[in-house]
Design a protein around this motif. Structure first.
Motif, short mmCIF file in Angstrom:
data_model
loop_
_atom_site.label_atom_id
_atom_site.label_comp_id
_atom_site.label_asym_id
_atom_site.label_seq_id
_atom_site.Cartn_x
_atom_site.Cartn_y
_atom_site.Cartn_z
N ARG A 165 0.83 -1.20 0.00
CA ARG A 165 0.00 0.00 0.00
C ARG A 165 0.87 1.26 0.00
NH1 ARG A 165 -5.19 1.03 1.53
NH2 ARG A 165 -5.53 -0.94 0.46
N ALA A 166 2.01 1.21 0.70
CA ALA A 166 2.90 2.37 0.74
C ALA A 166 3.46 2.68 -0.65
CB ALA A 166 4.05 2.13 1.72
N ILE A 167 3.74 1.64 -1.44
CA ILE A 167 4.20 1.86 -2.81
C ILE A 167 3.08 2.51 -3.63
CG2 ILE A 167 5.03 0.79 -4.94
CD1 ILE A 167 6.20 -1.46 -3.22
N GLU A 168 1.88 1.95 -3.52
CA GLU A 168 0.74 2.47 -4.29
C GLU A 168 0.41 3.90 -3.90
OE1 GLU A 168 -2.22 -0.40 -3.32
OE2 GLU A 168 -1.56 -1.84 -4.83
N ASP A 169 0.55 4.22 -2.61
CA ASP A 169 0.15 5.54 -2.12
C ASP A 169 1.23 6.60 -2.32
OD1 ASP A 169 -2.24 4.47 -1.31
OD2 ASP A 169 -1.75 4.43 0.83
N ASN A 170 2.50 6.20 -2.30
CA ASN A 170 3.57 7.19 -2.23
C ASN A 170 4.49 7.26 -3.44
OD1 ASN A 170 3.09 8.19 0.58
ND2 ASN A 170 3.47 6.05 1.07
N VAL A 171 4.59 6.18 -4.21
CA VAL A 171 5.42 6.24 -5.42
C VAL A 171 4.64 6.99 -6.50
CG1 VAL A 171 6.50 4.90 -7.26
CG2 VAL A 171 6.65 4.10 -4.88
N PRO A 172 5.22 8.03 -7.09
CA PRO A 172 4.53 8.76 -8.15
C PRO A 172 4.04 7.82 -9.24
CG PRO A 172 6.48 9.96 -7.47
CD PRO A 172 6.53 8.64 -6.77
N VAL A 173 2.85 8.08 -9.73
CA VAL A 173 2.16 7.13 -10.60
C VAL A 173 2.96 6.78 -11.86
CG1 VAL A 173 0.86 8.89 -11.88
CG2 VAL A 173 -0.08 6.57 -11.61
N GLU A 174 3.75 7.71 -12.37
CA GLU A 174 4.51 7.44 -13.59
C GLU A 174 5.59 6.38 -13.41
OE1 GLU A 174 6.19 11.50 -12.12
OE2 GLU A 174 4.34 10.32 -11.97
N TRP A 175 5.92 6.08 -12.14
CA TRP A 175 6.96 5.08 -11.86
C TRP A 175 6.37 3.76 -11.36
CZ3 TRP A 175 10.46 7.33 -14.35
CH2 TRP A 175 10.79 8.68 -14.19
N GLN A 176 5.07 3.67 -11.17
CA GLN A 176 4.51 2.49 -10.51
C GLN A 176 4.55 1.23 -11.35
OE1 GLN A 176 1.11 2.61 -8.08
NE2 GLN A 176 1.60 4.57 -7.15
#
Length: 214
Positions: A165-176
């Motif tokens: 969830r931390a990746i989904e919430d905090n990594v900018p969408v262009e890098w997900q």
């Protein structure tokens, strides 16, 4: 709990990862969605290299659910007996092959719930397939990501689902789309468990880990 890196620094982390490896790839060998699903299921508590060695011959003769079912459990075991927990994994692969034929027209489904309904397929395996084959920005959190997520402040969490969830919430969408591959490779080769190679780390100046090695 490790602090969460702020947005601007998260952008910098993933810009650097992208600059070095614009299109990171998973290391499990496969030829289609089914062989990817099987390879990921076999990789639990095993190395990618060990799985690849076992599946090269297997996938040459059984690259569809029907062919895998025809091979049978004992025939499958002959190929994967070098992999840990091979008997239970063989049973699951044969069962999931049957279910794919009976319920999904022989195709690997593209929903997490459907994937997780298959024997031996957990959330991490489902997320790998969704990401690698269907190009969905799903985050497959393994021990490497869990470790460096908390160590660096990129995606801290008390368990794998919190880290996801931390990746989904905090990594900018262009890098997900590629985030979990960048993190896995970084954890596997640079930010290792016992002695991280901080001197070779491209995010050393951003990382929140206080006990950096020379």
């Amino acid at each position: 709990m490790t602090r969460q890196l702020p947005y601007a620094q998260m952008q910098d982390v993933f810009r650097r990862f992208h600059a070095v490896e614009p299109e990171p790839k998973g290391e499990l060998e496969h030829v289609n969605a089914f062989t990817l699903l099987v390879a990921v299921a076999l990789s639990a508590q095993a190395t990618d290299a060990g799985v690849n060695k076992a599946t090269r011959g297997l996938f040459a003769i059984a690259d569809t659910p029907a062919k895998m079912l025809a091979l049978g459990e004992e025939g499958l075991i002959a190929h994967i007996k070098t992999i840990g927990l091979f008997r239970n994994k063989a049973k699951n692969v044969i069962r999931l092959s049957q279910i794919l034929i009976e319920q999904f027209g022989g195709q690997v489904p593209s929903s997490r719930a459907a994937l997780q309904s298959l024997p031996g397929v957990g959330r991490k395996t489902a997320n790998v397939v969704l990401n690698m084959w269907f190009h969905h920005p799903a985050q497959a959190v393994d021990t490497h990501i869990f470790r460096i997520g908390n160590r660096t402040g990129i995606c801290p969490g008390r368990d794998v689902e919190t880290v996801e969830r931390a990746i989904e919430d905090n990594v900018p969408v262009e890098w997900q789309r590629h985030a979990h591959h960048w993190l896995i490779l970084h954890g596997r080769y640079i930010c290792t468990a016992r002695k991280p190679r901080c001197g070779d780390c491209l995010i050393r100046d951003i990382c929140l880990y206080e006990e950096k090695t020379p």
